[in-house]
Motif scaffolding. Structure first.
Motif, PDB file in Angstrom:
ATOM      1  N   VAL A 173       0.816  -1.210   0.000  1.00  0.00           N
ATOM      2  CA  VAL A 173       0.000   0.000   0.000  1.00  0.00           C
ATOM      3  C   VAL A 173       0.855   1.267   0.000  1.00  0.00           C
ATOM      4  O   VAL A 173       0.621   2.180  -0.791  1.00  0.00           O
ATOM      5  CB  VAL A 173      -0.968  -0.020   1.203  1.00  0.00           C
ATOM      6  CG1 VAL A 173      -1.654   1.315   1.384  1.00  0.00           C
ATOM      7  CG2 VAL A 173      -2.007  -1.104   0.992  1.00  0.00           C
ATOM      8  N   GLY A 174       1.874   1.304   0.856  1.00  0.00           N
ATOM      9  CA  GLY A 174       2.708   2.507   0.953  1.00  0.00           C
ATOM     10  C   GLY A 174       3.421   2.811  -0.352  1.00  0.00           C
ATOM     11  O   GLY A 174       3.411   3.957  -0.830  1.00  0.00           O
ATOM     12  N   LEU A 175       4.028   1.790  -0.935  1.00  0.00           N
ATOM     13  CA  LEU A 175       4.802   2.014  -2.162  1.00  0.00           C
ATOM     14  C   LEU A 175       3.893   2.417  -3.326  1.00  0.00           C
ATOM     15  O   LEU A 175       4.220   3.319  -4.106  1.00  0.00           O
ATOM     16  CB  LEU A 175       5.603   0.748  -2.507  1.00  0.00           C
ATOM     17  CG  LEU A 175       6.616   0.896  -3.641  1.00  0.00           C
ATOM     18  CD1 LEU A 175       7.619   2.011  -3.360  1.00  0.00           C
ATOM     19  CD2 LEU A 175       7.354  -0.429  -3.871  1.00  0.00           C
ATOM     20  N   VAL A 176       2.742   1.773  -3.418  1.00  0.00           N
ATOM     21  CA  VAL A 176       1.798   2.121  -4.497  1.00  0.00           C
ATOM     22  C   VAL A 176       1.257   3.539  -4.281  1.00  0.00           C
ATOM     23  O   VAL A 176       1.200   4.351  -5.208  1.00  0.00           O
ATOM     24  CB  VAL A 176       0.648   1.083  -4.580  1.00  0.00           C
ATOM     25  CG1 VAL A 176      -0.463   1.570  -5.488  1.00  0.00           C
ATOM     26  CG2 VAL A 176       1.196  -0.262  -5.058  1.00  0.00           C
ATOM     27  N   THR A 177       0.885   3.857  -3.041  1.00  0.00           N
ATOM     28  CA  THR A 177       0.361   5.200  -2.740  1.00  0.00           C
ATOM     29  C   THR A 177       1.396   6.266  -3.077  1.00  0.00           C
ATOM     30  O   THR A 177       1.117   7.229  -3.811  1.00  0.00           O
ATOM     31  CB  THR A 177      -0.023   5.302  -1.239  1.00  0.00           C
ATOM     32  OG1 THR A 177      -1.000   4.314  -0.958  1.00  0.00           O
ATOM     33  CG2 THR A 177      -0.561   6.672  -0.881  1.00  0.00           C
TER      34      THR A 177
ATOM     35  N   THR B 291       4.059   6.119  -4.961  1.00  0.00           N
ATOM     36  CA  THR B 291       4.438   6.180  -6.375  1.00  0.00           C
ATOM     37  C   THR B 291       3.334   6.817  -7.220  1.00  0.00           C
ATOM     38  O   THR B 291       3.602   7.653  -8.084  1.00  0.00           O
ATOM     39  CB  THR B 291       4.755   4.754  -6.888  1.00  0.00           C
ATOM     40  OG1 THR B 291       5.709   4.169  -6.006  1.00  0.00           O
ATOM     41  CG2 THR B 291       5.317   4.779  -8.288  1.00  0.00           C
ATOM     42  N   CYS B 292       2.093   6.426  -6.972  1.00  0.00           N
ATOM     43  CA  CYS B 292       0.988   6.999  -7.760  1.00  0.00           C
ATOM     44  C   CYS B 292       0.843   8.494  -7.483  1.00  0.00           C
ATOM     45  O   CYS B 292       0.571   9.273  -8.405  1.00  0.00           O
ATOM     46  CB  CYS B 292      -0.329   6.280  -7.443  1.00  0.00           C
ATOM     47  SG  CYS B 292      -0.379   4.611  -8.108  1.00  0.00           S
ATOM     48  N   LEU B 293       1.028   8.894  -6.229  1.00  0.00           N
ATOM     49  CA  LEU B 293       0.900  10.327  -5.925  1.00  0.00           C
ATOM     50  C   LEU B 293       2.046  11.114  -6.557  1.00  0.00           C
ATOM     51  O   LEU B 293       1.857  12.237  -7.035  1.00  0.00           O
ATOM     52  CB  LEU B 293       0.830  10.552  -4.404  1.00  0.00           C
ATOM     53  CG  LEU B 293      -0.467  10.042  -3.741  1.00  0.00           C
ATOM     54  CD1 LEU B 293      -0.423  10.219  -2.228  1.00  0.00           C
ATOM     55  CD2 LEU B 293      -1.715  10.741  -4.308  1.00  0.00           C
ATOM     56  N   ALA B 294       3.231  10.517  -6.622  1.00  0.00           N
ATOM     57  CA  ALA B 294       4.353  11.183  -7.297  1.00  0.00           C
ATOM     58  C   ALA B 294       4.071  11.283  -8.797  1.00  0.00           C
ATOM     59  O   ALA B 294       4.385  12.288  -9.439  1.00  0.00           O
ATOM     60  CB  ALA B 294       5.648  10.410  -7.051  1.00  0.00           C
TER      61      ALA B 294
ATOM     62  N   LEU C  56       4.458  -1.483 -11.625  1.00  0.00           N
ATOM     63  CA  LEU C  56       4.994  -0.642 -10.537  1.00  0.00           C
ATOM     64  C   LEU C  56       6.449  -0.243 -10.784  1.00  0.00           C
ATOM     65  O   LEU C  56       6.825   0.907 -10.539  1.00  0.00           O
ATOM     66  CB  LEU C  56       4.844  -1.382  -9.198  1.00  0.00           C
ATOM     67  CG  LEU C  56       5.219  -0.595  -7.938  1.00  0.00           C
ATOM     68  CD1 LEU C  56       4.421   0.682  -7.814  1.00  0.00           C
ATOM     69  CD2 LEU C  56       5.015  -1.447  -6.678  1.00  0.00           C
ATOM     70  N   GLU C  57       7.241  -1.193 -11.276  1.00  0.00           N
ATOM     71  CA  GLU C  57       8.671  -0.921 -11.423  1.00  0.00           C
ATOM     72  C   GLU C  57       8.925   0.289 -12.338  1.00  0.00           C
ATOM     73  O   GLU C  57       9.662   1.205 -11.979  1.00  0.00           O
ATOM     74  CB  GLU C  57       9.378  -2.165 -11.959  1.00  0.00           C
ATOM     75  CG  GLU C  57      10.876  -1.996 -11.938  1.00  0.00           C
ATOM     76  CD  GLU C  57      11.606  -3.312 -12.117  1.00  0.00           C
ATOM     77  OE1 GLU C  57      10.971  -4.387 -12.103  1.00  0.00           O
ATOM     78  OE2 GLU C  57      12.838  -3.242 -12.281  1.00  0.00           O
ATOM     79  N   SER C  58       8.257   0.301 -13.487  1.00  0.00           N
ATOM     80  CA  SER C  58       8.534   1.409 -14.413  1.00  0.00           C
ATOM     81  C   SER C  58       7.994   2.722 -13.850  1.00  0.00           C
ATOM     82  O   SER C  58       8.580   3.792 -14.052  1.00  0.00           O
ATOM     83  CB  SER C  58       7.941   1.114 -15.794  1.00  0.00           C
ATOM     84  OG  SER C  58       6.562   0.915 -15.680  1.00  0.00           O
ATOM     85  N   MET C  59       6.901   2.644 -13.111  1.00  0.00           N
ATOM     86  CA  MET C  59       6.361   3.885 -12.535  1.00  0.00           C
ATOM     87  C   MET C  59       7.290   4.432 -11.452  1.00  0.00           C
ATOM     88  O   MET C  59       7.529   5.645 -11.368  1.00  0.00           O
ATOM     89  CB  MET C  59       4.950   3.654 -11.966  1.00  0.00           C
ATOM     90  CG  MET C  59       4.155   4.945 -11.857  1.00  0.00           C
ATOM     91  SD  MET C  59       2.649   4.792 -10.887  1.00  0.00           S
ATOM     92  CE  MET C  59       1.430   4.619 -12.122  1.00  0.00           C
ATOM     93  N   VAL C  60       7.859   3.532 -10.641  1.00  0.00           N
ATOM     94  CA  VAL C  60       8.817   3.973  -9.614  1.00  0.00           C
ATOM     95  C   VAL C  60      10.013   4.615 -10.307  1.00  0.00           C
ATOM     96  O   VAL C  60      10.412   5.742  -9.978  1.00  0.00           O
ATOM     97  CB  VAL C  60       9.274   2.783  -8.722  1.00  0.00           C
ATOM     98  CG1 VAL C  60      10.455   3.181  -7.838  1.00  0.00           C
ATOM     99  CG2 VAL C  60       8.116   2.294  -7.848  1.00  0.00           C
ATOM    100  N   THR C  61      10.553   3.920 -11.304  1.00  0.00           N
ATOM    101  CA  THR C  61      11.764   4.411 -11.973  1.00  0.00           C
ATOM    102  C   THR C  61      11.552   5.803 -12.563  1.00  0.00           C
ATOM    103  O   THR C  61      12.372   6.702 -12.359  1.00  0.00           O
ATOM    104  CB  THR C  61      12.171   3.427 -13.105  1.00  0.00           C
ATOM    105  OG1 THR C  61      12.268   2.132 -12.517  1.00  0.00           O
ATOM    106  CG2 THR C  61      13.494   3.799 -13.725  1.00  0.00           C
TER     107      THR C  61
END
Ligand SMILES: NC(=O)C1=CN([C@@H]2O[C@H](COP(=O)(O)OP(=O)(O)OC[C@H]3O[C@@H](n4cnc5c(N)ncnc54)[C@H](O)[C@@H]3O)[C@@H](O)[C@H]2O)C=CC1
Ligand SMILES: O=C(O)[C@H]1O[C@H](OP(=O)(O)OP(=O)(O)OC[C@H]2O[C@@H](n3ccc(=O)[nH]c3=O)[C@H](O)[C@@H]2O)[C@H](O)[C@@H](O)[C@@H]1O
Length: 450
Positions: free
Chosen positions: A11-15, A17-20, A51-56
């Motif tokens: 949840v934390g990582l998705v939240t 990353t999506c907000l960024a 998720l990986e590409s969105m984080v990157t």
């Protein structure tokens, strides 16, 4: 907006990353230094599609940063999301120690106004406890800083987390403060363009909404599993029944798939925690208790079917297992039906030869090296030399099956399908003994017509 997220799990990582990704300036903080180090290197600790590409791209754009430094994290965001785990305590209630630890950390380091947001799934009354903890720490420091606490439960599903977060049906916010409403509107504005998704309510209603949603979905599943067990004994096909009732818009097609029981990190613990909350206020939640016990029983049915097919003697048998994750598109094995099955097989002296597209590493982490667990590279190798096949997870790549070919691979023609992936008639014409869920299989005698 400047945003801080505590916890870099699902949840934390998705939240964060999506907000960024919609332009906010986000810092994610975790106490797990190894995890933060991996994230800084661009390595994603979980498997979540997209998720990986969105984080990157957000790290590269400088909008997403990771830290273990609590002071830096608290100083950063006007919004402080708490997205840490709430595992079950010994008595089934939600253990709030991580949530309250974050509240303490925020209190320790805050010097200006903060909105503290409970995103973790927490029992009714937790926002009050978070408020009290922060106030206590501030008092201890001898400082007076304004802050608000609100509830903003998360409804994402693993495996579809990005889609659910960015295109979810609703965004629930529990607060009685206009200042909080304003900031939460600003935070979620990019997701709130086509129609109004924000639902403001009071804090307790928001906290209960999260448990009610999960408990309702779990109830639908347990109900269908109950009916499927009946269907088996009555010689009816649950898949026809499913279509028959799903077509009624009052019932709908979602979450009425029978199977080998619900798993994952949330339904089992949340149904239990809500029942516990009920008993704490002197109410016996009979339905929730039944939902849980039906699910526990359902998880054992794979082993029971297999055991009956081998007249109770599984010692020395090698069982192929397709799918280890609790559902497709994730590597998560928390409370997965595959675990109940494998542990029962090992206790009965059988060996497991398993394959999962994503959860093999997780399986090795949980069970380590053992002689009775062989993890193989693909589904074909899993059935080679095995005595029977069990399907635990409905990964797409398992959906096509050549019955004739399978029959040649297995020492005994036994297939136990925990997800109703195949057509019983095709299995039968390949001379396989096919045991699905609630499909009138040969293990139960249908009543004779009188
Ligand atoms: N997994 C899911 O699909 C969903 C989970 N939830 C809820 O969200 C919450 C979090 O769940 P997950 O993300 O699955 O948990 P998780 O176990 O994957 O991650 C929790 C993270 O919090 C970190 N953490 C623990 N104490 C900390 C502290 N003091 N400061 C900073 N970080 C700390 C841990 O190191 C870990 O990385 C739970 O309450 C869960 O019920 C809600 C919706 C969906
Ligand atoms: O609070 C949470 O953590 C999340 O819990 C679930 O999401 P999740 O556990 O990730 O996955 P689901 O797709 O809901 O599946 C849960 C389990 O139910 C099983 N299931 C699901 C649907 C169905 O019809 N039948 C069925 O047996 C799945 O196989 C799986 O084991 C909810 O669907 C999310 O809305 C919620 O945010």
């Amino acid at each position: 907006m400047k945003i801080t997220v505590f916890g870099t799990g699902y949840v934390g990582l998705v939240t964060g990353t999506c907000l960024a990704d919609v332009g906010h300036d986000v810092i994610c903080m975790d106490v797990d230094a190894a995890k933060i180090e991996r994230l800084k290197q661009g390595e994603i600790p979980i498997f979540e599609p997209g998720l990986e590409s969105m984080v990157t791209r957000n790290v590269e754009a400088g909008r997403l940063n990771f830290t273990t430094d609590a002071r830096e994290a608290v100083a950063h965001g006007v919004l402080q999301f708490i997205a840490v785990g709430t595992p079950p305590d010994e008595d089934g209630s939600a253990d709030l120690k991580y949530v309250l630890a974050v509240a303490g950390t925020i209190g320790e380091h805050m010097d200006d106004y903060k909105v503290i947001i409970d995103k973790s799934t927490v029992p009714v009354g937790t926002a009050d406890r978070v408020h009290a903890r922060v106030a206590e720490v501030l008092k201890h420091r001898g400082v007076s800083v304004a802050f608000d606490v609100c509830s903003n439960p998360e409804f994402l599903k693993e495996g579809a987390a990005l889609e659910d977060f960015t295109r979810g049906a609703r965004i629930v916010v529990g607060t009685d403060s206009e200042a909080v409403r304003e900031r939460m509107r600003e935070c979620y504005a990019p997701y709130n363009r086509n129609h109004e998704k924000l639902m403001f309510m009071d804090v307790r209603a928001a906290e209960l909404t999260k448990y009610a949603a999960n408990a309702m979905l779990a109830t639908k599943i347990s109900f269908m599993n109950e009916i499927s067990n009946l269907a088996e004994r009555l010689g009816a096909d649950i898949e026809e029944v499913r279509r028959g009732i799903g077509s009624d818009p009052r019932i709908g097609y979602h979450f009425i798939y029978p199977g080998c029981g619900y798993g994952g990190s949330c339904f089992p613990k949340d149904v239990q925690a809500l029942a516990r909350t009920a008993s704490q206020v002197g109410y016996e939640a009979e339905l929730l208790t039944a939902v849980e016990s039906v699910n526990k029983r359902q998880k054992v049915t794979l082993f029971e079917k297999l055991s009956r097919a081998f007249d109770g003697d599984l010692a020395g048998k090698t069982i192929a297992v397709w799918g280890l994750a609790f559902k497709p598109n994730t590597d998560d094995m928390r409370d997965a039906p595959s675990r109940t099955l494998m542990e029962a097989l090992w206790a009965a002296g059988a060996k497991v030869q398993a394959y999962d597209p994503e959860a093999m590493k997780e399986c090795r982490r949980i069970y380590g090296e053992r002689d009775d667990l062989v993890l193989v590279a693909d589904r074909i190798q899993a059935v080679k030399g095995a005595d029977a096949l069990v399907v635990c997870t409905e990964w797409k790549e398992f959906r096509t099956l050549d019955g004739e070919w399978l029959k040649q691979q297995l020492a005994f023609p036994v297939v136990v399908d925990g997800r109703n992936l195949f057509e019983p008639s095709a299995m039968k014409s390949a001379c396989l003994m096919y045991y699905a869920v609630g499909r009138g299989d040969s293990m139960h005698q249908a009543p004779e017509a009188s």
